[in-house]
Scaffold this motif. Structure first.
Motif, PDB file in Angstrom:
ATOM      1  N   ASN A 132       0.817  -1.213   0.000  1.00 63.39           N
ATOM      2  CA  ASN A 132       0.000   0.000   0.000  1.00 63.39           C
ATOM      3  C   ASN A 132       0.850   1.263   0.000  1.00 63.39           C
ATOM      4  O   ASN A 132       0.331   2.363  -0.219  1.00 63.39           O
ATOM      5  CB  ASN A 132      -0.933  -0.002   1.209  1.00 63.39           C
ATOM      6  CG  ASN A 132      -2.031  -1.043   1.068  1.00 63.39           C
ATOM      7  OD1 ASN A 132      -2.679  -1.100   0.032  1.00 63.39           O
ATOM      8  ND2 ASN A 132      -2.218  -1.858   2.087  1.00 63.39           N
ATOM      9  N   THR A 133       2.138   1.136   0.254  1.00 65.46           N
ATOM     10  CA  THR A 133       3.038   2.293   0.244  1.00 65.46           C
ATOM     11  C   THR A 133       3.872   2.336  -1.027  1.00 65.46           C
ATOM     12  O   THR A 133       4.795   3.135  -1.133  1.00 65.46           O
ATOM     13  CB  THR A 133       3.976   2.267   1.462  1.00 65.46           C
ATOM     14  OG1 THR A 133       4.876   1.143   1.350  1.00 65.46           O
ATOM     15  CG2 THR A 133       3.186   2.159   2.757  1.00 65.46           C
TER      16      THR A 133
ATOM     17  N   THR B 270      -0.960  -7.568  -6.999  1.00 69.44           N
ATOM     18  CA  THR B 270      -1.498  -6.226  -7.240  1.00 69.44           C
ATOM     19  C   THR B 270      -2.877  -6.020  -6.630  1.00 69.44           C
ATOM     20  O   THR B 270      -3.295  -4.873  -6.432  1.00 69.44           O
ATOM     21  CB  THR B 270      -1.562  -5.927  -8.746  1.00 69.44           C
ATOM     22  OG1 THR B 270      -2.367  -6.945  -9.389  1.00 69.44           O
ATOM     23  CG2 THR B 270      -0.186  -5.891  -9.354  1.00 69.44           C
ATOM     24  N   ALA B 271      -3.587  -7.087  -6.327  1.00 69.35           N
ATOM     25  CA  ALA B 271      -4.918  -6.936  -5.732  1.00 69.35           C
ATOM     26  C   ALA B 271      -4.856  -6.270  -4.363  1.00 69.35           C
ATOM     27  O   ALA B 271      -5.832  -5.658  -3.914  1.00 69.35           O
ATOM     28  CB  ALA B 271      -5.595  -8.298  -5.612  1.00 69.35           C
ATOM     29  N   SER B 272      -3.691  -6.350  -3.717  1.00 65.42           N
ATOM     30  CA  SER B 272      -3.555  -5.766  -2.376  1.00 65.42           C
ATOM     31  C   SER B 272      -3.065  -4.326  -2.415  1.00 65.42           C
ATOM     32  O   SER B 272      -2.884  -3.711  -1.373  1.00 65.42           O
ATOM     33  CB  SER B 272      -2.570  -6.603  -1.545  1.00 65.42           C
ATOM     34  OG  SER B 272      -1.266  -6.549  -2.112  1.00 65.42           O
ATOM     35  N   VAL B 273      -2.875  -3.785  -3.592  1.00 66.00           N
ATOM     36  CA  VAL B 273      -2.351  -2.424  -3.714  1.00 66.00           C
ATOM     37  C   VAL B 273      -3.500  -1.426  -3.604  1.00 66.00           C
ATOM     38  O   VAL B 273      -4.503  -1.522  -4.312  1.00 66.00           O
ATOM     39  CB  VAL B 273      -1.614  -2.229  -5.049  1.00 66.00           C
ATOM     40  CG1 VAL B 273      -1.118  -0.797  -5.171  1.00 66.00           C
ATOM     41  CG2 VAL B 273      -0.454  -3.203  -5.152  1.00 66.00           C
ATOM     42  N   GLY B 274      -3.372  -0.467  -2.709  1.00 61.34           N
ATOM     43  CA  GLY B 274      -4.403   0.547  -2.537  1.00 61.34           C
ATOM     44  C   GLY B 274      -4.006   1.856  -3.190  1.00 61.34           C
ATOM     45  O   GLY B 274      -2.904   2.005  -3.712  1.00 61.34           O
ATOM     46  N   GLY B 275      -4.914   2.822  -3.135  1.00 61.65           N
ATOM     47  CA  GLY B 275      -4.606   4.151  -3.648  1.00 61.65           C
ATOM     48  C   GLY B 275      -4.882   4.285  -5.129  1.00 61.65           C
ATOM     49  O   GLY B 275      -5.242   3.338  -5.825  1.00 61.65           O
ATOM     50  N   THR B 276      -4.701   5.488  -5.633  1.00 65.66           N
ATOM     51  CA  THR B 276      -4.959   5.780  -7.033  1.00 65.66           C
ATOM     52  C   THR B 276      -3.681   5.662  -7.850  1.00 65.66           C
ATOM     53  O   THR B 276      -2.584   5.806  -7.333  1.00 65.66           O
ATOM     54  CB  THR B 276      -5.522   7.197  -7.190  1.00 65.66           C
ATOM     55  OG1 THR B 276      -4.569   8.134  -6.640  1.00 65.66           O
ATOM     56  CG2 THR B 276      -6.851   7.328  -6.457  1.00 65.66           C
TER      57      THR B 276
ATOM     58  N   GLN C 189       4.870   7.674  -1.438  1.00 69.03           N
ATOM     59  CA  GLN C 189       4.940   6.356  -2.048  1.00 69.03           C
ATOM     60  C   GLN C 189       6.362   6.090  -2.547  1.00 69.03           C
ATOM     61  O   GLN C 189       7.103   7.017  -2.849  1.00 69.03           O
ATOM     62  CB  GLN C 189       3.971   6.261  -3.220  1.00 69.03           C
ATOM     63  CG  GLN C 189       2.512   6.477  -2.871  1.00 69.03           C
ATOM     64  CD  GLN C 189       1.883   5.251  -2.236  1.00 69.03           C
ATOM     65  OE1 GLN C 189       1.609   5.243  -1.055  1.00 69.03           O
ATOM     66  NE2 GLN C 189       1.644   4.225  -3.027  1.00 69.03           N
ATOM     67  N   MET C 190       6.704   4.809  -2.676  1.00 67.65           N
ATOM     68  CA  MET C 190       7.991   4.412  -3.235  1.00 67.65           C
ATOM     69  C   MET C 190       7.754   3.734  -4.584  1.00 67.65           C
ATOM     70  O   MET C 190       7.004   2.755  -4.663  1.00 67.65           O
ATOM     71  CB  MET C 190       8.711   3.445  -2.292  1.00 67.65           C
ATOM     72  CG  MET C 190      10.013   2.901  -2.847  1.00 67.65           C
ATOM     73  SD  MET C 190      11.331   4.145  -2.959  1.00 67.65           S
ATOM     74  CE  MET C 190      11.800   4.231  -1.212  1.00 67.65           C
ATOM     75  N   PRO C 191       8.366   4.208  -5.663  1.00 61.73           N
ATOM     76  CA  PRO C 191       8.195   3.557  -6.962  1.00 61.73           C
ATOM     77  C   PRO C 191       8.869   2.180  -6.985  1.00 61.73           C
ATOM     78  O   PRO C 191       9.990   2.015  -6.499  1.00 61.73           O
ATOM     79  CB  PRO C 191       8.898   4.518  -7.935  1.00 61.73           C
ATOM     80  CG  PRO C 191       9.023   5.813  -7.198  1.00 61.73           C
ATOM     81  CD  PRO C 191       9.157   5.449  -5.752  1.00 61.73           C
ATOM     82  N   VAL C 192       8.169   1.199  -7.553  1.00 62.61           N
ATOM     83  CA  VAL C 192       8.716  -0.130  -7.794  1.00 62.61           C
ATOM     84  C   VAL C 192       8.715  -0.346  -9.301  1.00 62.61           C
ATOM     85  O   VAL C 192       7.656  -0.388  -9.928  1.00 62.61           O
ATOM     86  CB  VAL C 192       7.899  -1.233  -7.109  1.00 62.61           C
ATOM     87  CG1 VAL C 192       8.517  -2.599  -7.383  1.00 62.61           C
ATOM     88  CG2 VAL C 192       7.800  -0.987  -5.614  1.00 62.61           C
TER      89      VAL C 192
END
Length: 288
Positions: free
Chosen positions: A15-16, A126-132, A85-88
């Motif tokens: 989420n971060t 990716t299903a656990s990723v939040g935010g826009t 956020q941290m880019p991956v």
């Protein structure tokens, strides 16, 4: 460098993170869009090559100039959402667009993570990723910055390479295919061969199972340790970034020649060699 794969993913809160799709087809915008559409990864933002991975007016010449600081910083700010956020960065198998962008972030002192596992494995997470999903900035902003902005321990310019070929304590590594290195064929650039004295460790040697193999050069450790500096290059500074990262993770004093061979040949005073460099016989024996 921080690498994420299936063995370390539990150490991170998704989420971060901002998942950044770097998949592209070289110099082909339509092909790049089609490639991403073939296997979409949910919750990700796609980064086109221009102007974020190379720009027309950059720090060097050649086919893919390194963008100045304002370009790279503008992108990083959009992806990190004001440092929240941290880019991956991720890519397909045996690719280099994610490592190119990772290198550019490091070059200007910006943080990012690198995904070094399969797209299938990433898609499961990716299903656990939040935010826009962040929106990319428009590319028509004013460019600012020059060579004084970079981490100089990561980059060399043409003048540095001209000095390096006279220094027996500096090793130049050409990571292009063996036929291109030998001067047998050249599908892209106007001249054939390699920078004088360079040895050849082809790009594919730095991968295993489609992912970057950070142990690829361990068997060459003693040989590589004998040089005070190592310079890697390719055709335009893009595909040399995975080898750069592998050697850097070994703790070796490695730098990237940003302009690479396509810049080297723009100066008619620069010599070009074909065939094997004498030192390359040792490289070949170490890789047998």
């Amino acid at each position: 460098m921080t690498i994420i794969d299936r063995t370390t993913v539990a150490e991170h809160d998704f989420n971060t993170l901002t998942l950044v799709d770097c998949r592209n087809v070289m110099d082909d915008l339509t092909g790049s869009v089609d490639k991403v559409a073939e296997f979409p990864v949910a919750g990700t933002v796609h980064i086109p090559q221009y102007p974020w991975m190379f720009d027309r007016e950059g720090l060097n010449r050649g086919r893919h100039p390194i963008p100045v600081k304002s370009v790279v910083k503008t992108l990083h700010e959009a992806l990190s959402k004001s440092s929240m956020q941290m880019p991956v960065l991720f890519d397909g198998e045996q690719q280099f667009f994610h490592t190119r962008l990772y290198y550019l972030f490091r070059l200007y002192g910006l943080d990012a993570l690198l995904w070094n596992d399969s797209l299938e494995q990433l898609n499961m997470l990716t299903a656990s990723v939040g935010g826009t999903i962040p929106e990319l900035p428009e590319a028509d902003f004013t460019r600012t910055g020059d060579y004084t902005d970079v981490e100089v321990g990561l980059l060399v310019l043409m003048e540095d390479v001209k000095r390096a070929i006279q220094d027996e304590d500096v090793l130049l590594i050409d990571v292009r295919s063996r036929p291109r290195y030998l001067g047998i064929e050249e599908p892209i650039d106007l001249k054939m061969g390699h920078i004088p004295g360079a040895v050849n460790i082809p790009y594919g040697n730095f991968f295993r199972g489609g992912r970057i193999n950070f142990g690829a050069c361990n068997h060459m450790r003693h040989f590589l340790d004998s040089y005070k500096e190592i310079i890697v290059y390719c055709g335009s500074g893009m595909s040399a970034t995975p080898p750069f990262l592998v050697l850097g993770e070994m703790g070796l004093p490695v730098r990237l020649y940003g302009g690479s061979f396509s810049e080297w040949i723009t100066d008619d005073e620069n010599s070009i060699e074909s065939g094997d460099a004498p030192l390359n016989e040792r490289i070949l024996s170490l890789n047998e």
